[in-house]
Write a protein that holds these residues in place. Structure first.
Motif, short mmCIF file in Angstrom:
data_model
loop_
_atom_site.label_atom_id
_atom_site.label_comp_id
_atom_site.label_asym_id
_atom_site.label_seq_id
_atom_site.Cartn_x
_atom_site.Cartn_y
_atom_site.Cartn_z
N MET A 96 -22.28 16.00 19.14
CA MET A 96 -23.58 16.42 18.64
C MET A 96 -23.75 16.03 17.18
O MET A 96 -24.81 15.56 16.75
CB MET A 96 -23.74 17.92 18.83
N VAL A 97 -22.70 16.20 16.37
CA VAL A 97 -22.78 15.84 14.95
C VAL A 97 -22.93 14.33 14.79
O VAL A 97 -23.71 13.86 13.96
CB VAL A 97 -21.54 16.34 14.19
N ARG A 98 -22.23 13.56 15.60
CA ARG A 98 -22.36 12.09 15.53
C ARG A 98 -23.77 11.65 15.93
O ARG A 98 -24.33 10.72 15.34
CB ARG A 98 -21.32 11.42 16.42
N GLN A 99 -24.35 12.34 16.90
CA GLN A 99 -25.72 12.01 17.31
C GLN A 99 -26.69 12.29 16.17
O GLN A 99 -27.68 11.56 15.99
CB GLN A 99 -26.10 12.83 18.55
N TRP A 100 -26.42 13.29 15.39
CA TRP A 100 -27.24 13.63 14.22
C TRP A 100 -27.09 12.59 13.11
O TRP A 100 -27.96 12.45 12.26
CB TRP A 100 -26.82 15.01 13.72
N CYS A 115 -16.06 13.68 13.89
CA CYS A 115 -17.50 13.65 13.59
C CYS A 115 -17.80 13.08 12.21
O CYS A 115 -18.97 12.90 11.87
CB CYS A 115 -18.11 15.03 13.73
N MET A 116 -16.77 12.77 11.43
CA MET A 116 -17.02 12.36 10.06
C MET A 116 -17.33 10.87 9.93
O MET A 116 -16.81 10.04 10.68
CB MET A 116 -15.82 12.72 9.18
N ASN A 117 -18.17 10.55 8.96
CA ASN A 117 -18.52 9.16 8.66
C ASN A 117 -17.45 8.51 7.80
O ASN A 117 -16.62 9.20 7.20
CB ASN A 117 -19.86 9.12 7.91
N PRO A 118 -17.43 7.18 7.72
CA PRO A 118 -16.50 6.51 6.81
C PRO A 118 -16.62 7.06 5.38
O PRO A 118 -17.73 7.35 4.91
CB PRO A 118 -16.95 5.04 6.87
#
Length: 325
Positions: free
Chosen positions: A201-205, A226-229
């Motif tokens: 869900m966080v990645r979809q956001w 779920c974290m970004n680079p």
């Protein structure tokens, strides 16, 4: 001279807490003696009561990390004088009629704030500022995931992230708490009880650039996923356990930073910097209506056991406070 204070017979449950008469603390050079009118209750107090978070060397063994009250004694050079209304962070001793406050951490109480409102600010907002600004370097346009968004620190962190121009995704455990987080500025809120895995869900956001997490072990894998680079994961508690396995490949490939953070043992100079940020940035934002006060419940000092049980029930929306007669 004597005072009333909450003392503890031994580590354990709320039954170990009693209201007793003890000697007043004696301020040292660079400190103020405060007649306490209100004090905050924090999760750290629960952990200390259970015997897992002792007071730092030299600090009062009495619980309570934030107070608001009237200056009754000044030791050494200070911007404050006897009679001034102040609030601030203390290393301990807040659950009492009198407490010692470092002069460098004292903040003048605006007349618009009640004693309770003023005392509700230091621990939550200084923790939020320390982790989002000084450690996390949260920037405009980034996305912050704030776990336990309806807690005292969570409520401050949501509002601070929005002040910094970041978008906020928050987790909460009930419909009331979800609505509370939304009112504070979280664009997206989810009920953690409904999601075994929150990472998709966080990645979809859009993923999280910063994660503020008081849960710890049980959330580690999902946080990493779920974290970004170049994301930053900041632990401020281990309510969900202190042990977890870590996928170092994801940490390496995404260039993630993992940081543990506690405010209480920080040097006085760091805390003074955070107190200044509260005074210079948070108070004006509150005066302008951009920051909401988040006091959930107020108990008299004699009912500290009920205040602790209220926190342990996880029902609170924001801060739980003590009023000191």
């Amino acid at each position: 001279m004597s005072m009333k204070a909450i003392v503890q017979s031994a580590p354990g449950g709320v039954g170990t807490l009693t209201l007793s008469t003890i000697e007043r603390p004696i301020p040292q050079e660079g400190q103020l003696l405060i007649r306490v009118h209100a004090a905050g209750v924090n999760r750290a107090d629960i952990v200390q009561r259970e015997g897992h978070y002792p007071a730092p060397p030299g600090a009062s063994a009495i619980m309570g990390l934030e107070v608001a009250g009237e200056v009754v004694e000044v030791r050494g050079p200070s911007a404050f004088k006897v009679g001034d209304a102040v609030f601030g962070l203390v290393p301990g001793g807040g659950y009492a009629e009198y407490a010692v406050l470092d002069s460098a951490l004292a903040i003048a109480k605006p007349e618009r704030l009640s004693w309770v409102e003023a005392a509700s600010l230091p621990e939550a907002w200084m923790t939020a500022w320390f982790n989002l600004v000084e450690i996390g370097h949260l920037a405009e346009g980034e996305r912050a995931l704030i776990h336990a968004g309806a807690s005292g620190v969570g409520a401050a962190a949501i509002q601070l992230a929005r002040m910094l121009g970041a978008s906020v995704l928050a987790s909460a455990g009930s419909a009331d708490k979800m609505a509370f987080c939304s009112r504070l500025g979280a664009e997206h809120v989810y009920n953690w009880r409904d999601l075994e895995h929150f990472a998709p869900m966080v990645r979809q956001w859009g993923g999280a650039d910063l994660v503020l997490d008081p849960v710890g072990g049980s959330y580690l894998a999902e946080n990493i996923a779920c974290m970004n680079p170049d994301g930053r994961l900041i632990f401020i508690g281990v309510m969900g356990g202190a042990q977890a396995s870590l996928n170092l490949a994801q940490v390496l490939v995404k260039r993630l930073s993992l940081r543990g953070s506690t405010l209480r043992p920080q040097p006085l100079a760091v805390k003074a910097r955070l107190a200044s940020a509260l005074a210079q940035h948070v108070l004006p934002a509150q005066a302008a209506g951009r920051v909401q006060m988040t006091v959930d419940a107020v108990y008299p000092l004699s009912e500290v056991a009920e205040a602790h049980l209220h926190m342990e029930s996880n029902r609170n929306l924001g801060k739980i406070m003590l009023h000191v007669e």
